[in-house]
Design a protein around this motif. Structure first.
Motif, short mmCIF file in Angstrom:
data_model
loop_
_atom_site.label_atom_id
_atom_site.label_comp_id
_atom_site.label_asym_id
_atom_site.label_seq_id
_atom_site.Cartn_x
_atom_site.Cartn_y
_atom_site.Cartn_z
N ARG A 1 -4.61 11.19 -2.71
CA ARG A 1 -3.54 10.21 -2.52
C ARG A 1 -3.58 9.54 -1.13
O ARG A 1 -3.49 8.32 -1.05
N TRP B 1 -9.50 6.87 -10.90
CA TRP B 1 -9.01 6.08 -12.04
C TRP B 1 -9.83 6.39 -13.29
O TRP B 1 -9.31 6.47 -14.39
N HIS C 1 1.89 4.86 -11.90
CA HIS C 1 1.71 4.49 -10.50
C HIS C 1 1.75 2.96 -10.39
O HIS C 1 1.05 2.28 -11.14
N ARG D 1 -1.81 7.71 5.50
CA ARG D 1 -3.00 6.84 5.53
C ARG D 1 -3.38 6.50 6.97
O ARG D 1 -4.55 6.34 7.28
N ARG E 1 6.72 17.89 -7.38
CA ARG E 1 7.12 16.91 -6.37
C ARG E 1 6.76 17.33 -4.95
O ARG E 1 7.10 16.64 -4.01
N VAL F 1 0.81 -1.22 0.00
CA VAL F 1 0.00 0.00 0.00
C VAL F 1 0.84 1.27 0.00
O VAL F 1 0.48 2.27 -0.63
N LEU G 1 0.32 0.96 -8.60
CA LEU G 1 -0.99 0.34 -8.42
C LEU G 1 -1.69 0.07 -9.76
O LEU G 1 -2.56 -0.78 -9.85
N GLU G 2 -1.30 0.83 -10.81
CA GLU G 2 -1.93 0.61 -12.11
C GLU G 2 -1.75 -0.83 -12.59
O GLU G 2 -2.55 -1.33 -13.37
N TRP H 1 1.66 2.33 -3.60
CA TRP H 1 0.59 2.36 -4.61
C TRP H 1 0.75 3.50 -5.62
O TRP H 1 0.66 3.31 -6.80
N LEU H 2 0.95 4.71 -5.08
CA LEU H 2 0.90 5.88 -5.94
C LEU H 2 2.19 6.68 -5.87
O LEU H 2 2.75 6.86 -4.79
N ALA H 3 2.65 7.15 -7.03
CA ALA H 3 3.79 8.05 -7.07
C ALA H 3 3.38 9.39 -6.45
O ALA H 3 2.20 9.63 -6.18
N PHE I 1 -5.24 14.99 -7.24
CA PHE I 1 -4.45 13.80 -6.93
C PHE I 1 -3.85 13.90 -5.54
O PHE I 1 -3.87 12.96 -4.75
#
Lengths: 440, 558
Positions: free
Chosen positions: B514, B526, A364, B296, B551, A350, A366-367, A353-355, B510
């Protein structure tokens, strides 16, 4: 109880391809889907491998097949045959596609004023595929009041050299906006509603005359005209022919934000092909339960609006899509769930998952999440051993691809859908249902 | 009249003409700065406010949107509670169009200590905060998503505030009184000559041009960034930036502000904001107010706390997570290990730092601490000190007069845009943003008032893109409108504006999703990627990446 030789879950390109191919080989096929799929969101082309490094789709397949774990590693050689097989089916449904695996990938302009690399497009977009000649102009023609197509913004963006990704480009880009009969005061029509008006021959004639007059008033001659992708839905071929005949520039449609009319035409053509082959599509069916006997699926139960529907089946094709389609669900705790059978999912941890950047060129991690299969598309566990004998996985649910970022989703869908069907229908009879069984 | 350099290397040019002779420079365009600007202007001091980005993009635009009744402070900080209720009443009078009168419930859940609940109403009364206990059944009838096991409910005059409109109104009033505000102007340096600041240098963040101004006085309203401003003249202001993380849900599961009736903690407040609801908040010390990350784990902890109030919270769709940095100030001598561990121990009440008395810089003050609800009072206290030093005797009038463009008693409500549209005759105006009901005429009116607005400014000014679809469709349409208007006006950077709008929106979205990537929100993200990247080739718009911009780790905005 109704029964089928093959139940396909999912009505996108992969599911419908699998269903048509299975039905053609004589199987009794039922497609169950909770709703319409990416066809209704996408631009309506067949994207096989629109990656920056590729010169043609075939080159793109080769490059992607070289990536560890990419589905093209075992499916790449099937794409050409699958495309050749599908093309006449689509033509029968009123949608001709131009371009093939050796057509150079071209920077095709889009309705946000960008370009996307494409090679295989429906006839309505075909005029965007040829390279631009020196001095050739582009007129971007909007419809007054239509809120999903903004010619000034598109033209301003397309006037910049860098947008064309190093390829040829028009000498000039001019925006115009045309009031079509009865639409000038209508500000909240979507693309589909305008497309339906174009299906009406009388309305169409006056609308095309208005477009022709407006284009004639633009200085210069010839070249191409970009129109929003609203040129009819049921009678698109006739609309396109009329537009090509009457406009003083070569017209092409620009796909829009959803609902995608070109995508809906593609869906309609696929659905018609399936029905011609004796299969059936049921939309609005949420899969509730799957019955199994050891390593075989034996029946599928779906919940529709007012009843439960159970179909006994000899085989199952899972074409439920990835995260976008809803075939995979990412839980808050970091697990990924395959929603129908609870198949093992291959996914990064997890925290990877994402950049950090939305547009990281590497994509990413996760893709690439999805279901790992053997070369016959049977889902496998971590040990590589199939976990079901009569289940096949097709389309965006397959692990190892970036179906959006690599623009390979359509090529994977076609090749995996067709291989899944061939693999299942080659299975000796014995689990097949009684021929001609019908729903009560 | 004005000469500006386009490069930093060349010699600076002063804005010395009559048009740019300002009495006071206000640094920071949050609510506090806007309030200080308005107050100074009304007392006859010609003032310029500068903000490094757009107004309200620091802490003001990154909080949960609560108009405090004071109830959250009655037990531990009665002074803060009194200020809140007093300012709450004033804001309802002077800025009704920026307020939704949701009312607030303080609910005692089974997890909340009896002694706190028992003393709550008396503490409210002692602090002059209106507080009425209502039957639990009545509260549940009004807010059925609440935990049915709540034991007691108190009704207080909390509300929901639209911070950007509030800032806009304050700046508009200041302009009426001869002052001005410049956005996207970063203060890059101040010159000190002995005990005085003699000049300030500004850099235009969009063009890069540099301007030097020579105000008589400087007021820093830079909030969590105050230390950086003070350091320009070798003054130390030790801030204690406290990050608060908030979650936006895709629905108003409550029409009333809901607070836990307990000592303030994480995840204990839900504020309905237009079409969505915001769960707040956390408290975590960060070193740099420009660099922090939302994890998270934080999100999971917030949801777990929020479930005490709304048991079905985990099933609701999250739209995004964002964080703001509280401008908490710690006087050097009072720093304690315990206070550093939990920023909530530090008073929210504000302090005006007199750098003449403290640091030997006579024409410089900094306002620290405080909260949005009391921004006007913070401004009044600050401006009182400035006026004292400049020999100005005009009294403060900011509490007396309604802000420009506002109608007495007319607060906003969820359906106000549709109601306004109907009242104006309705009709088939193009609905550009279906979620937030923003029509083409409304967007045109905003752009008429703000001809230089960026698409991000449009988002804050009109709420285009802030609803449940989070801009998937309307951002592209807003870019189209800006393009159309700019095209008609002969502007040359239409395409660049549209690029910034569309790419900026997708990046910002995003960032916000995220830390919460999961479930239906991830699916939606997506699908939007599929539309914009797969179908529309958005990546072809990207040019010359600036690593800092792409970034950056900082959490998303509200």
């Amino acid at each position: 109880m109704p029964s089928a030789d093959v139940v396909v879950i999912g009505a996108g390109l992969a599911g419908l391809t699998a269903a048509i191919a299975a039905a053609e080989s004589g199987a009794h096929v039922v497609v169950l889907a909770k709703g319409h799929a990416a066809t209704h969101w996408g631009p309506g082309g067949i994207d096989v491998a629109g990656i920056p490094a590729a010169s043609t789709p075939r080159d793109g397949i080769r490059l992607l097949a070289g990536q560890p774990g990419h589905p093209y590693g075992f499916l790449g050689d099937d794409v050409a045959a699958a495309l050749d097989w599908l093309r006449p089916h689509l033509a029968d449904g009123g949608v001709d596609y131009v371009g093939d695996l050796d057509t150079p990938l071209q920077a095709v302009p889009t309705s946000i004023g960008g370009t996307r690399r494409a090679a295989i497009l429906p006839a309505g977009q075909a005029a965007a595929l040829s390279p631009w000649s020196p001095g050739e102009r582009l007129v971007v023609c909007g419809i007054a009041g239509f809120k999903d197509f903004w010619p000034e913004a598109i033209a301003a963006s397309l006037s910049r050299e860098r947008i064309w990704q190093g390829g040829s480009r028009p000498a000039s880009v001019t925006p115009i906006s045309v009031a079509l009969p009865g639409l000038a005061a209508r500000h909240n029509l979507n693309a589909l509603e305008i497309a339906r008006r174009f299906d009406d021959p009388a309305w169409r004639a006056t609308a095309i005359a208005a477009l022709a007059r407006a284009l004639a008033a633009v200085p210069g001659s010839g070249g191409r005209v970009a129109l929003p992708a609203v040129l009819g839905i049921r009678d698109h071929a006739a609309v396109l022919a009329a537009v090509q005949e009457h406009l003083p520039a070569a017209p092409f449609e620009m796909p829009l934000v959803p609902p995608s009319v070109p995508g809906m035409r593609l869906y309609a053509a696929l659905r018609a092909a399936l029905i011609r082959a004796g299969g059936r599509v049921q939309i609005g069916e949420m899969i509730e339960r799957v019955e199994r006997d050891g390593r075989r699926v034996t029946a599928v139960t779906a919940a529709a609006a007012a009843r439960m529907y159970t179909v006994r089946t000899g085989a199952l094709v899972l074409a439920t899509g990835g995260i976008a389609g809803g075939g995979l669900v990412a839980e808050r705790d970091g697990r990924l769930m395959e929603v129908v059978l609870g198949l093992p999912v291959e996914a990064p941890p997890v925290n990877e998952w994402l950049a950090l950047d939305a547009f990281d060129p590497a994509g990413h991690p996760l893709e690439k999440a999805g279901i790992r299969t053997d070369t016959e598309l049977r889902p496998v566990g971590a040990d590589g051993v199939p976990v079901f004998d009569n289940v096949r996985v097709a389309g965006s649910l397959l692990a190892g691809q970036r179906y959006i970022g690599e623009r390979c989703g359509d090529g994977v869908a076609l090749s995996s859908g067709r291989r899944a069907a061939r693999s299942l229908t080659a299975v000796p009879a014995g689990h097949a249902a009684k021929p001609g069984s019908k729903r009560p | 009249m004005i000469t500006q350099d386009t490069t930093e290397d060349q010699s600076e040019v002063s804005r010395m003409g009559e048009a740019h002779a300002y009495d006071v420079l206000v640094v920071g365009g949050g609510a506090t700065g806007a309030g200080v600007l308005r107050d100074l202007a009304r007392r006859g001091l010609r003032t310029l406010l500068v903000e490094r980005g757009d107004y309200g993009t620091g802490t003001t635009g990154r909080y949960h949107g609560l108009l405090h009744s004071g109830g959250r402070y009655v037990a531990k900080d009665a002074l803060a509670a009194r200020e809140c209720i007093s300012e709450n009443r004033i804001l309802r009078r002077i800025a009704p169009a920026s307020i939704e009168d949701t009312g607030g419930f303080f609910v005692a859940t089974p997890n909340d200590p009896d002694d706190y609940v028992a003393g709550f109403q008396a503490a409210c009364i002692a602090a002059d905060v209106d507080c009425e206990e209502i039957p639990v059944a009545e509260a549940l009838r009004r807010e059925p998503a609440l935990n049915p096991r709540i034991r007691r409910v108190f009704k207080l005059p909390d509300g929901s505030v639209e911070p950007w409109q509030l800032i806009e109104s304050n700046i508009a009033d200041a302009r009426v009184h001869g002052s001005d505000a410049w956005s996207y102007q970063r203060l890059v340096g101040m010159e000190r000559d002995g005990s005085r600041i003699v000049a300030a240098t500004l850099r235009d963040e969009r063009s890069g041009s540099v301007t030097r101004i020579t105000p008589r006085f400087v007021v820093s309203c830079a909030g969590a960034w105050s230390g950086q401003i003070a350091a320009m003249v070798n003054v130390t202001v030790t801030m204690h930036p406290g990050k608060g993380t908030m979650l936006i849900f895709n629905q108003r599961m409550t029409d009333t502000v809901i607070n836990r009736c307990h000592k303030s903690s994480d995840g204990d407040i839900m504020v309905p904001v237009h079409t969505v609801a915001i769960l707040g908040t956390t408290e975590q010390r960060v070193e740099d107010p420009d660099r922090y990350e939302i994890t998270r784990e934080e999100v999971a902890a917030l949801i777990a706390q929020g479930e005490v109030l709304f048991p079905d919270l985990a099933k609701m769709r999250l739209l995004r997570a964002y964080a703001g940095v509280r401008p908490l100030y710690q006087p050097p001598a009072e720093v304690t290990a315990a206070a550093l561990k939990d920023g909530r121990q530090i008073s929210r009440a504000h302090t005006v730092l007199d750098h003449g008395a403290m640091d030997g810089v006579e024409n410089f003050v900094t306002i620290v601490g405080g909260k949005l609800t009391t921004f006007r009072r913070m401004a009044e206290d600050t401006v009182d000190m400035v006026c004292g030093k400049l020999g100005v005797t005009e009294p403060c009038t900011t509490a007396d007069e309604i802000l420009p463009g506002q109608v007495p008693g007319k607060t906003y409500w969820l359906g106000h845009r549709l109601a306004d549209h109907e009242a104006e005759g309705g009709g088939d105006a193009a609905l550009l943003c279906e979620c937030e009901f923003v029509t083409r005429p409304q967007l045109d009116a905003f752009l008429d008032r703000h001809p230089d607005a960026s698409l991000d400014d449009v988002r804050r000014g009109t709420r285009v893109g802030m609803g449940p679809c989070q801009g998937g469709f309307c951002t592209f349409r807003a870019a189209g409108v800006v393009g159309e208007r700019a095209g008609h006006a002969g502007a040359t950077d239409v395409a660049e504006q549209a690029d910034r709008a569309i790419l900026g929106f997708l990046r910002e979205r995003f960032k916000g999703t995220r830390p919460i990537a999961a479930g239906r929100q991830l699916q939606e993200q997506w699908m939007i990627s599929g539309v914009y990247e797969g179908g529309l080739g958005v990546e072809s718009l990207i040019e010359h990446e600036t690593p800092e911009a792409s970034r950056e780790v900082v959490g998303a905005q509200r």
